[in-house]
Structures are given as structure tokens and as C-alpha cells.
Motif scaffolding. Structure first.
Motif, PDB file in Angstrom:
ATOM      1  N   TYR A 122       0.837  -1.212   0.000  1.00 43.95           N
ATOM      2  CA  TYR A 122       0.000   0.000   0.000  1.00 43.95           C
ATOM      3  C   TYR A 122       0.872   1.262   0.000  1.00 43.95           C
ATOM      4  N   THR A 123       1.904   1.292   0.848  1.00 43.85           N
ATOM      5  CA  THR A 123       2.790   2.461   0.847  1.00 43.85           C
ATOM      6  C   THR A 123       3.557   2.544  -0.476  1.00 43.85           C
ATOM      7  N   TYR A 124       3.881   1.377  -1.004  1.00 44.91           N
ATOM      8  CA  TYR A 124       4.508   1.322  -2.342  1.00 44.91           C
ATOM      9  C   TYR A 124       3.589   1.942  -3.386  1.00 44.91           C
ATOM     10  N   LYS A 125       2.312   1.616  -3.333  1.00 42.93           N
ATOM     11  CA  LYS A 125       1.320   2.170  -4.265  1.00 42.93           C
ATOM     12  C   LYS A 125       1.278   3.697  -4.187  1.00 42.93           C
ATOM     13  N   LEU A 126       1.234   4.235  -2.964  1.00 43.19           N
ATOM     14  CA  LEU A 126       1.166   5.694  -2.802  1.00 43.19           C
ATOM     15  C   LEU A 126       2.442   6.366  -3.311  1.00 43.19           C
ATOM     16  N   ARG A 127       3.576   5.748  -3.029  1.00 39.63           N
ATOM     17  CA  ARG A 127       4.860   6.293  -3.481  1.00 39.63           C
ATOM     18  C   ARG A 127       4.933   6.262  -5.007  1.00 39.63           C
ATOM     19  N   TRP A 128       4.451   5.163  -5.571  1.00 37.96           N
ATOM     20  CA  TRP A 128       4.461   4.964  -7.034  1.00 37.96           C
ATOM     21  C   TRP A 128       3.634   6.053  -7.717  1.00 37.96           C
ATOM     22  N   LEU A 129       2.438   6.307  -7.182  1.00 30.14           N
ATOM     23  CA  LEU A 129       1.566   7.342  -7.758  1.00 30.14           C
ATOM     24  C   LEU A 129       2.187   8.732  -7.610  1.00 30.14           C
ATOM     25  N   GLU A 130       2.826   8.981  -6.461  1.00 32.83           N
ATOM     26  CA  GLU A 130       3.429  10.297  -6.236  1.00 32.83           C
ATOM     27  C   GLU A 130       4.591  10.529  -7.206  1.00 32.83           C
ATOM     28  N   GLN A 131       5.409   9.507  -7.403  1.00 29.37           N
ATOM     29  CA  GLN A 131       6.542   9.643  -8.330  1.00 29.37           C
ATOM     30  C   GLN A 131       6.056   9.794  -9.772  1.00 29.37           C
ATOM     31  N   LEU A 132       4.980   9.093 -10.109  1.00 24.85           N
ATOM     32  CA  LEU A 132       4.423   9.231 -11.454  1.00 24.85           C
ATOM     33  C   LEU A 132       3.906  10.654 -11.669  1.00 24.85           C
ATOM     34  N   ARG A 133       3.253  11.179 -10.651  1.00 28.35           N
ATOM     35  CA  ARG A 133       2.746  12.548 -10.763  1.00 28.35           C
ATOM     36  C   ARG A 133       3.902  13.546 -10.924  1.00 28.35           C
ATOM     37  N   THR A 134       4.972  13.331 -10.171  1.00 27.15           N
ATOM     38  CA  THR A 134       6.150  14.187 -10.292  1.00 27.15           C
ATOM     39  C   THR A 134       6.719  14.128 -11.705  1.00 27.15           C
ATOM     40  N   ALA A 135       6.809  12.916 -12.248  1.00 28.49           N
ATOM     41  CA  ALA A 135       7.334  12.760 -13.612  1.00 28.49           C
ATOM     42  C   ALA A 135       6.395  13.421 -14.624  1.00 28.49           C
ATOM     43  N   ALA A 136       5.091  13.213 -14.442  1.00 24.80           N
ATOM     44  CA  ALA A 136       4.108  13.758 -15.388  1.00 24.80           C
ATOM     45  C   ALA A 136       4.122  15.281 -15.362  1.00 24.80           C
ATOM     46  N   ALA A 137       4.288  15.861 -14.170  1.00 28.81           N
ATOM     47  CA  ALA A 137       4.362  17.321 -14.049  1.00 28.81           C
ATOM     48  C   ALA A 137       5.593  17.845 -14.782  1.00 28.81           C
ATOM     49  N   ALA A 138       6.700  17.120 -14.664  1.00 31.65           N
ATOM     50  CA  ALA A 138       7.938  17.540 -15.331  1.00 31.65           C
ATOM     51  C   ALA A 138       7.792  17.469 -16.850  1.00 31.65           C
ATOM     52  N   TRP A 139       7.122  16.443 -17.357  1.00 31.52           N
ATOM     53  CA  TRP A 139       6.913  16.337 -18.811  1.00 31.52           C
ATOM     54  C   TRP A 139       6.107  17.525 -19.320  1.00 31.52           C
ATOM     55  N   HIS A 140       5.065  17.846 -18.555  1.00 29.48           N
ATOM     56  CA  HIS A 140       4.202  18.956 -18.960  1.00 29.48           C
ATOM     57  C   HIS A 140       4.947  20.285 -18.871  1.00 29.48           C
ATOM     58  N   ASP A 141       5.720  20.479 -17.803  1.00 29.76           N
ATOM     59  CA  ASP A 141       6.468  21.734 -17.641  1.00 29.76           C
ATOM     60  C   ASP A 141       7.516  21.897 -18.742  1.00 29.76           C
ATOM     61  N   ALA A 142       8.131  20.765 -19.129  1.00 31.63           N
ATOM     62  CA  ALA A 142       9.187  20.830 -20.151  1.00 31.63           C
ATOM     63  C   ALA A 142       8.618  21.219 -21.516  1.00 31.63           C
ATOM     64  N   ASP A 143       7.371  20.828 -21.767  1.00 33.45           N
ATOM     65  CA  ASP A 143       6.739  21.153 -23.044  1.00 33.45           C
ATOM     66  C   ASP A 143       5.231  21.251 -22.837  1.00 33.45           C
ATOM     67  N   PRO A 144       4.742  22.468 -22.567  1.00 32.76           N
ATOM     68  CA  PRO A 144       3.299  22.646 -22.290  1.00 32.76           C
ATOM     69  C   PRO A 144       2.405  22.247 -23.464  1.00 32.76           C
ATOM     70  N   GLN A 145       2.987  22.130 -24.676  1.00 30.73           N
ATOM     71  CA  GLN A 145       2.195  21.734 -25.842  1.00 30.73           C
ATOM     72  C   GLN A 145       2.209  20.215 -26.077  1.00 30.73           C
ATOM     73  N   ALA A 146       2.946  19.496 -25.237  1.00 32.92           N
ATOM     74  CA  ALA A 146       3.084  18.045 -25.440  1.00 32.92           C
ATOM     75  C   ALA A 146       1.732  17.352 -25.291  1.00 32.92           C
ATOM     76  N   GLN A 147       1.496  16.361 -26.157  1.00 41.31           N
ATOM     77  CA  GLN A 147       0.296  15.534 -26.063  1.00 41.31           C
ATOM     78  C   GLN A 147       0.687  14.256 -25.322  1.00 41.31           C
ATOM     79  N   ILE A 148       0.218  14.160 -24.062  1.00 42.63           N
ATOM     80  CA  ILE A 148       0.624  13.055 -23.190  1.00 42.63           C
ATOM     81  C   ILE A 148      -0.625  12.348 -22.676  1.00 42.63           C
ATOM     82  N   ALA A 149      -0.632  11.015 -22.776  1.00 46.29           N
ATOM     83  CA  ALA A 149      -1.764  10.203 -22.311  1.00 46.29           C
ATOM     84  C   ALA A 149      -1.278   9.237 -21.243  1.00 46.29           C
ATOM     85  N   LEU A 150      -1.864   9.353 -20.055  1.00 44.43           N
ATOM     86  CA  LEU A 150      -1.546   8.433 -18.954  1.00 44.43           C
ATOM     87  C   LEU A 150      -2.699   7.447 -18.863  1.00 44.43           C
ATOM     88  N   LEU A 151      -2.516   6.279 -19.470  1.00 50.45           N
ATOM     89  CA  LEU A 151      -3.613   5.332 -19.664  1.00 50.45           C
ATOM     90  C   LEU A 151      -3.391   4.079 -18.839  1.00 50.45           C
TER      91      LEU A 151
END
Length: 264
Positions: A122-151
Motif C-alpha cells: 500500500y505504501t509502495y502504491k502511494l509512493r508509485w503514484l506520487e513519483q508518477l505525478r512528479t514525472a508527469a508534471a515535469a513532462w508537462h512543464d518541459a513542453d506545455p504543448q506536449a500531447q501526453i496520455a496516462l492510460l
DNA sequence: ATGCCCAGAACCTCTGGA
């Protein structure tokens, strides 16, 4: 362009069914989860014969994610930056795979289940989601026009109306405030969960257990979702949850979620 | 109706899934 996500619950047990579905629906890109096989056992030829390129990561009989595409497949990443591992000697699991298909950055995601709120998973799950969100935020910040799908299969029930009876989940994973907060945090990172936008009806499910007539009784869960970056969300013309695919012998316990994108 | 767990590894019954 039509893209989709589907937890297939073993790609070898269902490869023919998946190909038939791809051809019937005219889907260009499919993110699949729970392939349940190592790379060397993936049925590549079945999909290649149907005109799809394949990227897969799988280490053994658990987890496993892939992207199938008939509109190009490039820049494959078998994990996201900072993806946590699990276990005493933490190992990265086959739960995330990125690939670019006709200008859209596709991520096929199989979020850890959590097992129970007092389990290390369970703690692994929360950490995993938090790190994914951090990565996703960085992708968006690096290129606000990027088309990104988290499926994928997010293994979170975001709303009480996303389950047949939320009381049945008291004390269980999927409905805890921490999981829901981790799920909705992607909105603060600039992403929109587009299946909710286009399919807002309550008690619309993507998963039904195999046991106790869950599907005929419509005792399901909504746990498969599609977060889109702003540039991609603006391109989504419609979303469909293919409930028909749960019927019949040999069905996965999850059904596909389909996104139709404006052609560019 | 959609129908009363399934898949994989191993070869018995467990693990994992939700």
C-alpha cells in the motif's frame, strides 16, 4: 486517431480476442496492462500480422505492460523516471511503458494494487503514484504543448459512485483518502481525466470480478482511466467504455476505454 | 442477458488479482 487502454488479464490467453477487437473497433493505438508474461513469451507475431508494432516490458508471470500501434512507435521507455521498486531489495516492476505514437506520448500504466492499507504494498502504491505525478508534471512543464496520455488500470476508486456499494470496501484499498488524493493530484499537475469528462454517468464501471455473477448483477468498479495533458485533452472528441467486451467466454475482467482524437 | 473465479507455474496448490 483512436487510442484505447485495456487490462487484458493475460495477453497469451486473449491475444486472438484482442486482435479481433482491434480490427472490429479500428483502434490505432492500444495500451495494455497485465500481460502476465516475460518479454520472450509475448505473442508478438499475432499483433504484427495484424499490422501493429509492439513494445512490451515483462519480467515473469506478474504485471507486464505494452503499447500496440499501427501509426508508429518510437522512443520506448520501460519505466518512468523515478519509478519506485518493490521488495526488500527494491526492484523496478513491469508496470509502466512509454512510447510515442503519431505525436502522442502514450504511457501504459498498471498501478500497484496495495493489497491492504496496512501492507507494505500500500505504501509502495502511494509512493508509485506520487513519483508518477512528479514525472508527469515535469513532462508537462518541459513542453506545455506536449500531447501526453496516462492510460491504464489505476487501481483507485476515485468516487463513491464508482463502485456498486462503497460500504463493501470499508477498510480496504482503492477507496482510502490517501489513494484518492494521489489520484486527483494529477489535476494539479495540469492533466484532465478525460473519461470522466465524456462519460460522467455514475455507476459506470470498467471492471467486474469473475466471481458471484458480478457482471450480470452489475457489481463493478470504475478503476481504468485516461489522464490527458492540456494539448491532448483539447483533442479528445469522445470517450467510450466498451462494456460489451466483458460478455462471453474468455473475457478479461476489465473492459477497454476508448478515446477518439481529432485528426491533425 | 452478460451467468455463479481465472491465469500462470507446475503438476498441487499456491500467488495475485479487487
Amino acid at each position: 486517431m483512436r487510442i484505447a487502454t485495456w487490462n487484458v488479464n493475460s495477453v497469451r490467453a486473449r491475444a486472438d480476442r484482442v486482435v479481433a477487437w482491434l480490427e472490429r473497433t479500428g483502434t490505432d493505438v492500444l495500451a495494455i496492462q497485465e500481460t502476465k508474461c516475460a518479454d520472450d513469451k509475448f505473442p508478438y507475431s499475432v499483433f504484427e500480422a495484424a499490422g501493429y508494432e509492439v513494445a512490451h516490458t515483462g519480467f515473469h508471470q506478474w504485471n507486464g505492460v505494452a503499447v500496440l500501434s499501427r501509426v508508429g512507435l518510437a522512443d520506448v521507455e520501460p519505466a518512468f523516471p523515478g519509478q519506485p521498486g518493490y521488495g526488500d531489495e527494491p526492484a523496478i516492476e513491469a508496470r509502466a511503458l512509454g512510447a510515442t505514437c503519431d505525436g502522442v506520448r502514450i504511457w501504459s500504466l498498471y498501478v500497484p494494487h496495495g493489497r491492504s492499507p496496512d501492507h507494505p504494498h500500500y505504501t509502495y502504491k502511494l509512493r508509485w503514484l506520487e513519483q508518477l505525478r512528479t514525472a508527469a508534471a515535469a513532462w508537462h512543464d518541459a513542453d506545455p504543448q506536449a500531447q501526453i496520455a496516462l492510460l491504464g488500470d489505476w487501481n483507485v476508486i476515485p468516487l463513491d459512485t464508482d463502485v456498486y456499494d462503497v460500504a463493501d470496501f470499508a477498510g480496504h484499498t482503492h477507496v482510502t483518502p490517501a489513494e484518492r488524493e494521489a489520484f486527483f493530484a494529477f489535476e494539479q499537475a495540469g492533466y484532465t481525466e478525460v473519461s470522466r469528462v465524456h462519460v460522467p454517468a455514475e455507476h459506470t464501471y470498467t471492471y467486474w470480478d469473475y466471481q458471484q455473477l458480478a457482471f450480470p448483477k452489475n457489481r463493478g468498479l470504475r478503476i481504468d482511466f485516461a489522464y490527458a495533458s492540456p494539448a491532448l485533452a483539447a483533442r479528445v472528441e469522445g470517450v467510450r467504455i466498451d462494456r460489451e467486451e466483458r460478455k462471453g467466454k474468455g473475457a478479461s475482467d476489465h473492459v477497454p476505454v476508448i478515446l477518439d482524437l481529432e485528426n491533425r
